[in-house]
Design a protein around this motif. Sequence first.
Motif, mmCIF file in Angstrom:
data_model
loop_
_atom_site.group_PDB
_atom_site.id
_atom_site.type_symbol
_atom_site.label_atom_id
_atom_site.label_comp_id
_atom_site.label_asym_id
_atom_site.label_seq_id
_atom_site.Cartn_x
_atom_site.Cartn_y
_atom_site.Cartn_z
ATOM 1 N N HIS A 1 60.273 30.182 122.518
ATOM 2 C CA HIS A 1 59.728 31.383 123.624
ATOM 3 C C HIS A 1 61.365 31.775 123.997
ATOM 4 O O HIS A 1 62.145 31.105 124.713
ATOM 5 C CB HIS A 1 59.005 30.529 124.594
ATOM 6 C CG HIS A 1 57.583 30.048 124.022
ATOM 7 N ND1 HIS A 1 56.645 30.830 124.343
ATOM 8 C CD2 HIS A 1 57.384 29.022 123.296
ATOM 9 C CE1 HIS A 1 55.550 29.957 123.728
ATOM 10 N NE2 HIS A 1 56.049 28.918 122.844
ATOM 11 N N ILE A 2 61.481 33.073 123.786
ATOM 12 C CA ILE A 2 62.756 33.703 124.266
ATOM 13 C C ILE A 2 62.413 34.488 125.695
ATOM 14 O O ILE A 2 61.879 35.511 125.543
ATOM 15 C CB ILE A 2 63.057 34.720 123.138
ATOM 16 C CG1 ILE A 2 63.295 34.064 121.833
ATOM 17 C CG2 ILE A 2 64.342 35.432 123.549
ATOM 18 C CD1 ILE A 2 64.215 32.912 121.783
ATOM 19 N N PRO A 3 62.991 34.180 126.506
ATOM 20 C CA PRO A 3 63.004 34.652 127.913
ATOM 21 C C PRO A 3 63.674 36.051 127.829
ATOM 22 O O PRO A 3 64.770 36.095 127.288
ATOM 23 C CB PRO A 3 63.384 33.948 129.142
ATOM 24 C CG PRO A 3 64.449 32.956 128.193
ATOM 25 C CD PRO A 3 63.487 32.776 127.010
ATOM 26 N N THR A 4 62.965 37.195 128.173
ATOM 27 C CA THR A 4 63.831 38.539 128.014
ATOM 28 C C THR A 4 63.588 39.354 129.233
ATOM 29 O O THR A 4 62.290 39.670 129.544
ATOM 30 C CB THR A 4 63.234 39.235 126.765
ATOM 31 O OG1 THR A 4 63.216 38.166 125.704
ATOM 32 C CG2 THR A 4 63.890 40.487 126.329
ATOM 33 N N CYS A 5 64.861 39.638 129.877
ATOM 34 C CA CYS A 5 64.570 40.889 130.871
ATOM 35 C C CYS A 5 64.655 42.359 130.056
ATOM 36 O O CYS A 5 65.428 42.670 129.535
ATOM 37 C CB CYS A 5 65.595 40.607 131.642
ATOM 38 S SG CYS A 5 65.767 41.681 133.104
ATOM 39 N N TYR A 6 63.297 43.112 130.320
ATOM 40 C CA TYR A 6 63.510 44.182 129.671
ATOM 41 C C TYR A 6 63.921 45.561 130.685
ATOM 42 O O TYR A 6 63.672 45.523 131.801
ATOM 43 C CB TYR A 6 62.115 44.376 129.437
ATOM 44 C CG TYR A 6 61.454 43.734 128.132
ATOM 45 C CD1 TYR A 6 61.631 44.265 127.077
ATOM 46 C CD2 TYR A 6 60.740 42.604 128.347
ATOM 47 C CE1 TYR A 6 61.006 43.598 125.644
ATOM 48 C CE2 TYR A 6 60.310 41.893 127.347
ATOM 49 C CZ TYR A 6 60.502 42.261 126.096
ATOM 50 O OH TYR A 6 59.961 41.647 124.873
ATOM 51 N N GLY A 7 64.571 46.574 129.990
ATOM 52 C CA GLY A 7 64.901 47.553 130.928
ATOM 53 C C GLY A 7 66.180 47.508 131.792
ATOM 54 O O GLY A 7 66.967 46.500 131.747
ATOM 55 N N GLY A 8 66.335 48.578 132.481
ATOM 56 C CA GLY A 8 67.490 48.368 133.383
ATOM 57 C C GLY A 8 68.867 48.339 132.576
ATOM 58 O O GLY A 8 68.906 48.880 131.692
#
Length: 242
Positions: A90-97
Amino acid sequence: MFHMTALGDTGIRVQLGSTISPETNQLIRSFSLLLEQDKHPGLIEWIPTYTSITVFYDPYVISYDELTAYLHSIAASLHQADLPEAEIIHIPTCYGGELGPDLDNVARHNGLTPEEVIKIHSQPMYLIYMMGFTPGFPYLGGMSKRIATPRLEVPRSKVPAGSVGIAGEQTGIYAMETPGGWQIIGRTPLKLYDPLREPSILLKAGNYVKFVPIPYDRYKQIEEAVEKGSYQPRITTYRRER
């Protein structure tokens, strides 16, 4: 499909399929597993790809004819390969910005909102078909065509490690800082490649990736924990269908 082709005087390409599919991937993994278990002294290494395996050998230890006969015997034994349980990382990912500067581009190209792109991208479980052009880079299968987007016309000179991108109908994660032309939609704080860690490469062909959207503050928390060595990614397993 099983076909062998000489590759120079120290290699043979073993073709196990003609299309990119989970079924072909399972054949390739089974073939690789049997080679690993047998540990034939004449073999130097083997490199799996989407549809084939290239086997390099020492002609002073095993002849071409002996090797082709040996590889035929491996192919005939594929049904005996007992593949281990697949891992789902499970790859935590912050999208955008600032971490995903091309998210809006992908949304506009496909007539979607950024939120819809995130939902579509993070929904599937992506099969890792093979590891790629830099250490730790995974070639993933399973992205929806609804968010397919062409590469950038002008590649960036630097793409940060951990960047999650889209190129055509593919998605992937930059394991190292490199130049690149993928549409960057987010970033993970995990280190896919760390030469000081054992094992140094986080992902492995035949396993799966699941992107998990996280907010920016959670990204920073995980990033700090990763630097301290106190964060372990969530890993689950399931048994492959045979």
